[in-house]
Design an enzyme around this catalytic site. Structure first.
Site, short mmCIF file in Angstrom:
data_model
loop_
_atom_site.label_atom_id
_atom_site.label_comp_id
_atom_site.label_asym_id
_atom_site.label_seq_id
_atom_site.Cartn_x
_atom_site.Cartn_y
_atom_site.Cartn_z
N LYS A 103 -23.03 -31.12 16.33
CA LYS A 103 -23.73 -30.05 17.06
C LYS A 103 -23.04 -28.71 16.78
CE LYS A 103 -25.41 -29.23 21.84
NZ LYS A 103 -25.43 -29.80 23.21
N SER A 122 -29.96 -30.23 25.31
CA SER A 122 -29.77 -29.21 24.30
C SER A 122 -29.37 -29.76 22.93
CB SER A 122 -28.69 -28.23 24.78
OG SER A 122 -27.43 -28.87 24.86
N SER A 165 -27.57 -33.28 28.16
CA SER A 165 -27.86 -32.76 26.82
C SER A 165 -27.64 -33.74 25.67
CB SER A 165 -27.04 -31.50 26.55
OG SER A 165 -27.62 -30.39 27.20
#
Lengths: 488, 501
Positions: A78, A153, A177
């Site tokens: 990420k 997310s 997330s």
């Protein structure tokens, strides 16, 4: 194509000399080239660097040198994890050109284990969101239906993993997330116990809630990645000082006499019937495997979202104060004075959701409001923790939906922040209590979108939680289904 | 209570101090970056100091221990649990735009010290609290530049903030307190206390209780920011007292009694200037730092630290006066620096007669140390001279037993500075300074002196007013004739016998 192999398969096949790390990396990079223009899972791909890493793994293999647990496994991370290679953007205009001079602890651990890092994945700006639509660089699309969001997310990591654009990936989870996008993309996502994985080098959103965790296609891969990234870090005061247990050895051994709690508060209104049905079927599976299913109560769950949206923005307002245009990051072109430099740099650098949360948090911490908001939210936090403590006296694990709905269409909720916040209704209490939680795929809707089962457990129960998840996976084939991707 | 002229009201001064002490740890408060003064701008930094994305603070244990040492020296309660809070404000020298500090659970709670005063008395100064925090960087404003530059070398330096109750009642007391605190910190080895380098910064909070027309008027408290010399503390307090008094006298009807303003000190102009009114006071939005865990302090840890706290200057001065029989001034001089006092104690423990030792320290040693300093910025302490405790002890012994005179001791001392390996007795021998007690030789020196000074003999015998003076003169003449080697006692005996004859 080798990009369809799991991390464990790649590891084992390289060890057996059946494939090379170079081919595995090459196949992933080719898949990215074909599909990522349609998905936008990646913010950056490091093709040359990845190939060099893969070549080094192959050379070490030829030379008979010891292999790391992830030797040659192509991984995506990420884009809120600091790396000395490429930018670390957090999908924000603020950090668009920010290059970190240090690597996050998890990145170091991945590379020490021989992982090949393919690239960095898209996210909601500063991990604030549930759809990856809040990225300053454009949304990521769900590989099962590109009209739909991948969740967020960590939507980029989820989409890349589901679409076989990497063997596995890392995400971060502050209120869901990892688990929610894993659910919406039909993969495994594990949010570890707070403190199990070092946060050093994870760009902070809400420090008391953030955890890094694996996003994989199988439970075994989740165990493998967790084995690599878990462990005490002297650079993180909140990291757990105990040795890391072995997550892999007994993974296939089913749990006996396990008690699964069904919380009354995690059912009913707002949950799509198909989701409820799939969860019920999964629970029934465990029951048939000999698990005892018991009702439990988590009475303060209804305050979870409210407490979360005070605590997380409060911490965020402080954590994001450093992005001021002075030392690094976006700076406004012609500030008139210091105040203008701050105000304009931040107004230009942050997107609307980030600004909204900074304002919420600043308000909650302000003199005169602190007691009514922040302090009260901390009291709710204690009550939610107590709820779980009491529930785990009656059961070993809790089963519930990860998301009340399957993936929704892009734009469906982006105009209504409160609707968007409710995506986290089943995931936030896990972060608030600091306990581990994971998503495993447990079905598909009529429209062909994945449904996820959430398992919650007591702190540091990851070893047994993975075994429980593996029990289900062994008897189902959801994880073997592949989305049909549009091709370039 | 101070009294001004008859026309003016009586008033009482209340001063409380906030003191920031930079702790002399190897590394910074929350990271391993070097903690030191100077270097190129932004050379003593790392990602944590720069407040880069993703970094986390880790507590410097040594800084906590140093803070505990100061807390114990100030008789503070050491907290069983302490935590860390973020204090938010935007300023370019603060990379995270919040400072990690301690808000409501300071490491050190209430305490007090018995502050020695100039008149020989003392007063109790209560300590409210002392807590740890991190220092900010510095802004550099260069002439002709429209922009400021940021140097973060100082950022993250461990700071101990000590807050007193308003128990100081004069600018002099404020200065004395500052000086005493500096001595304590230097004794404990937690700070070098170099004021020019900002190791200690003082912020007095001042107001007056004015007794006028049968009423008590409390003036608004002002805080004077960032004073870094004792002289500035005393001058700024004096100025501020007069300013508050004048303000009251000019507008007694509108005197505010609430609120607190912040003022800066202009050392060149010798005046304080308003920086911030109460209305503009910050909302720092304190909240517990989620990156750090609360620190639990076991009583065992506190005791281990307590056992390492050395004898402090106040106690040492008292001991020197009571046990060694020194004057207050002598005791003060010898205990000013711990290294000097330690050297003195070592020499004394080797059996050196304390009176002779004191004279050696405050006489030739102090003089040599003073002369060894090449410029004003450097200080050379007695303990920096190459003379050892053993040499001091033997030299003092030599004087005490009459082996050499006090005058000769100075010459031997100077010899020891140049020949650090030398033994005092051998040096005295070598220099021909050992006293000669031979009766005949002494008589010869006496006769020589008498022969050269008939006028003095006459004065001694015929002028009662000059009798003592001429005896002293003749004694000196004998010592001179002997080149300082004669035994003064024997000289006296022989001289008086000859003069009476």
């Amino acid at each position: 194509m080798l990009n369809e192999l799991t991390a464990l398969e790649i590891h084992n096949k390289i060890a057996a000399g059946e494939i090379t790390a170079t081919t595995a990396a090459q196949d992933c990079l080719s898949a990215i080239t074909r599909a990522d223009p349609h998905l936008h899972a990646y913010n950056a791909v490091f093709a040359d660097r990845a190939m060099r890493q893969a070549e080094a793994v192959d050379q070490a293999h030829t030379a008979g040198q010891p292999r790391g647990l992830l030797a040659g496994v192509p991984i995506a991370i990420k884009d809120n994890l600091c790396t000395t290679f490429g930018a670390t953007t957090c999908s924000s205009k603020m950090l668009k050109n920010f290059h970190s001079p240090y690597d996050a602890t998890v990145v170091k651990k991945l590379e020490q284990a021989g992982a090949v890092i393919l690239g960095k994945t898209n996210l909601d700006e500063f991990a604030m969101g549930s759809s990856t639509e809040n990225s300053a660089f454009g949304p990521t699309r769900n590989p099962w239906n590109t009209q739909c969001v991948p969740g967020g997310s960590s939507g980029g990591s989820a989409a890349a993993t589901a679409a076989r654009l990497c063997a596995a990936s890392l995400g971060s989870d502050t209120g869901g997330s990892i688990r929610q996008p894993a659910s919406l993309c039909g993969i495994v996502g594990l949010k570890p116990t707070y403190g199990l994985v070092s946060r050093y080098g994870l760009v902070a959103f809400a420090s008391s809630l953030d955890q890094i965790g694996p996003m994989t296609r199988t439970v075994g891969d989740a165990a493998l990645l967790l084995q690599v990234i878990a462990g005490h870090d002297p650079w993180d005061s909140t990291s757990w000082p105990e040795p890391v247990p072995d997550y892999l050895s007994d993974l296939d051994k089913p749990l006996e006499n396990v008690r699964i709690g069904l919380p009354a508060e995690f059912s009913g209104e707002g949950i799509e019937p198909e989701v409820s049905a799939a969860i019920a079927k999964a629970v029934d599976f465990y029951h048939r495997q000999g698990a005892k299913v018991v009702p439990v109560n988590l009475p303060h769950t209804k305050y979870g979202i409210a407490a979360y949206y005070v605590i997380a923005p409060a911490e965020a307002s402080s954590n994001l104060a450093r992005y001021d245009g002075v030392h690094y990051g976006h700076r406004t072109a012609r500030p008139e004075n210091l105040f203008d430099l701050y105000a304009a740099s931040r107004a230009e650098g942050f997107g609307p959701e980030v600004q909204r949360r900074i304002m919420l948090g600043t308000y909650a911490l302000s003199s005169g409001y602190y007691d009514a908001y922040y302090l009260r939210a901390l009291r709710v936090r204690q009550l939610i923790k107590r709820d779980f403590d009491q529930a785990f006296e009656k059961c070993d694990f809790i089963a519930c939906p990860t998301s009340p709905t399957v993936a929704f269409e892009l734009g469906a909720k982006s105009g209504d922040p409160l609707q968007m916040y409710l995506c986290d209704v089943f995931t936030v209490t896990c972060n608030i209590a600091g306990i581990p939680g994971m998503n495993i795929p447990c079905g598909f809707s009529q429209t062909g979108l994945p449904i996820g089962l959430q398992i919650l457990g007591p702190t540091f129960s990851e070893q047994r939680m993975l075994r429980l998840a593996r029990m289900y996976e062994k008897h189902h084939d959801w994880h073997t289904r592949k989305p049909v991707l549009p091709q370039a | 209570m101070s009294t001004t002229t008859a026309a003016e009201p009586q008033y009482k001064v209340l001063i409380g101090m906030e003191i920031h002490v930079q702790l002399a740890t190897q590394s910074k408060m929350f990271t391993g970056a070097a903690n030191g003064f100077g270097g190129d701008p932004n050379s003593q930094v790392d990602p944590v100091i720069l407040g880069l994305p993703g970094v986390l603070p880790v507590i410097n244990k040594r800084a906590v221990e140093m803070a505990m040492m100061v807390g114990l020296a100030l008789n503070c309660q050491i907290a069983a649990q302490t935590k860390w809070d973020r204090k938010s404000y935007y300023y370019p020298d603060l990379p995270k735009n919040y400072q990690i500090s301690q808000y409501d659970q300071p490491l050190c709670g209430a305490g007090s010290i018995e502050l020695p005063l100039a008149d020989g008395g003392s007063k109790t100064v209560r300590i409210r609290r002392a807590h740890l925090e991190e220092d900010a960087g510095k802004l550099l404003h260069e002439a002709g530049m429209t922009e400021s530059l940021v140097d973060l070398n100082r950022a993250g330096t461990p700071l101990l903030e000590i807050v007193t109750e308003p128990d100081l009642t004069s600018p002099e007391e404020a200065r004395l307190f500052g000086e005493e605190l500096r001595r304590i910190c230097r004794y404990l080895g937690v700070s070098h206390g170099i004021m020019q380098q900002g190791h200690m910064r003082f912020e007095p909070n001042i107001n007056l209780h004015i007794y006028h027309h049968g009423k008590t008027i409390k003036t608004a408290i002002t805080e004077i920011k960032n004073l870094n010399s004792f002289r500035a503390v005393e001058r700024a307090c004096s100025y501020e007292i007069q300013r508050q008094l004048a303000e009251y006298l000019a507008h007694p009807e509108v005197m505010p009694s609430q609120g607190k303003s912040t003022r800066g000190w202009d050392d060149d102009k010798g005046m304080t200037l308003l920086q911030r009114e109460k209305e503009e006071a910050h909302d720092y939005r304190y909240f517990p730092d989620p990156d750090l865990v609360p620190l639990h302090i076991a009583p065992r840890w506190v005791e281990a630290i307590r056992s390492g706290v050395v004898e402090l200057p106040i106690a040492r001065r008292k001991r020197y006066q009571e046990v060694f029989g020194m004057s207050a001034k002598e005791a003060f001089s010898l205990t000013e620096e711990r290294a000097v006092a330690d050297l003195f104690d070592r020499a004394a423990s080797l059996g050196a007669p304390v009176r002779r030792l004191t004279n050696l320290f405050l006489g030739p040693a102090a003089k040599m140390a003073n002369e060894a300093a090449t410029d004003q910025a450097t200080t050379v302490l007695i303990s920096d001279l190459p003379v050892t405790a053993e040499q001091y002890a033997r030299l003092a012994q030599l004087v005490e037993t009459g082996g050499i005179s006090a005058t000769s001791a100075v010459m031997v001392f100077e010899h020891l500075i140049k020949h650090p390996e030398a033994d005092p007795a051998q040096a005295a021998e070598q220099l021909g300074l050992m006293q000669i007690r031979d009766q005949n030789q002494t008589e010869a020196w006496v006769m020589q002196a008498l022969a050269a000074n008939p006028q003095a003999i006459s004065d001694y015998k015929n002028n009662p007013k000059k009798k003592q003076a001429s005896l002293g003169f003749l004694r000196g003449a004998v010592m001179k004739a002997s080149q300082g080697k004669a035994d003064p006692k024997l000289v006296g005996e022989i001289l008086e016998a000859k003069l009476k004859a």
